[in-house]
Design a protein around this motif. Sequence first.
Motif, PDB file in Angstrom:
ATOM      1  N   ASP A 132       0.833  -1.201   0.000  1.00 26.08           N
ATOM      2  CA  ASP A 132       0.000   0.000   0.000  1.00 26.08           C
ATOM      3  C   ASP A 132       0.872   1.258   0.000  1.00 26.08           C
ATOM      4  O   ASP A 132       0.601   2.217  -0.719  1.00 26.08           O
ATOM      5  N   VAL A 133       1.935   1.246   0.798  1.00 26.47           N
ATOM      6  CA  VAL A 133       2.835   2.405   0.864  1.00 26.47           C
ATOM      7  C   VAL A 133       3.582   2.577  -0.460  1.00 26.47           C
ATOM      8  O   VAL A 133       3.752   3.706  -0.937  1.00 26.47           O
ATOM      9  N   LEU A 134       4.012   1.481  -1.060  1.00 30.85           N
ATOM     10  CA  LEU A 134       4.746   1.578  -2.325  1.00 30.85           C
ATOM     11  C   LEU A 134       3.885   2.118  -3.453  1.00 30.85           C
ATOM     12  O   LEU A 134       4.395   2.706  -4.405  1.00 30.85           O
ATOM     13  N   GLY A 135       2.567   1.952  -3.383  1.00 33.73           N
ATOM     14  CA  GLY A 135       1.682   2.454  -4.420  1.00 33.73           C
ATOM     15  C   GLY A 135       1.136   3.843  -4.133  1.00 33.73           C
ATOM     16  O   GLY A 135       0.272   4.330  -4.855  1.00 33.73           O
ATOM     17  N   PHE A 136       1.649   4.500  -3.095  1.00 31.92           N
ATOM     18  CA  PHE A 136       1.131   5.811  -2.708  1.00 31.92           C
ATOM     19  C   PHE A 136       1.281   6.839  -3.819  1.00 31.92           C
ATOM     20  O   PHE A 136       0.349   7.585  -4.113  1.00 31.92           O
ATOM     21  N   CYS A 137       2.450   6.888  -4.444  1.00 31.56           N
ATOM     22  CA  CYS A 137       2.693   7.900  -5.480  1.00 31.56           C
ATOM     23  C   CYS A 137       1.862   7.657  -6.735  1.00 31.56           C
ATOM     24  O   CYS A 137       1.568   8.592  -7.478  1.00 31.56           O
ATOM     25  N   ASP A 138       1.470   6.410  -6.975  1.00 30.72           N
ATOM     26  CA  ASP A 138       0.599   6.138  -8.112  1.00 30.72           C
ATOM     27  C   ASP A 138      -0.791   6.729  -7.884  1.00 30.72           C
ATOM     28  O   ASP A 138      -1.434   7.200  -8.822  1.00 30.72           O
TER      29      ASP A 138
END
Length: 122
Positions: free
Chosen positions: A54-60
């Motif tokens: 979830d954190v890794l997809g924040f910028c998306d």
Amino acid sequence: MLILRIAFWVAVVAMLLPSAPSTAVVGPDGTPLAEEANFDPAEAVTLAMTTSSDVLGFCDRNRSVCDAAGDAGEHVLAQVIYYSGEAVSWAAEKLLSARQPVNGAANSAPVSVLAPPPAQGI
């Protein structure tokens, strides 16, 4: 980033340590007053993996927030580079002024902080 690494390794070590003795609150007759929470390490790992994805997809999902954070980071980096250069320049000036003779006599050659001393008769 260092703080995240430290937190990660502290959590890994805490997971690998043996379980602490029970800390359940008991009444005067020795019966537990509250049910002790059960910790499932497999569920904790699953939740950690879900959270990290979830954190890794924040910028998306939040492109404008990431762009603003990147701009702020660039500004902070530029400030750090500029003011660290100013601090080094100030320190070099203080060092040079401290190396000047006290009686005001002029040196025959300028003193350089970075240059090696001249070679003596080879």
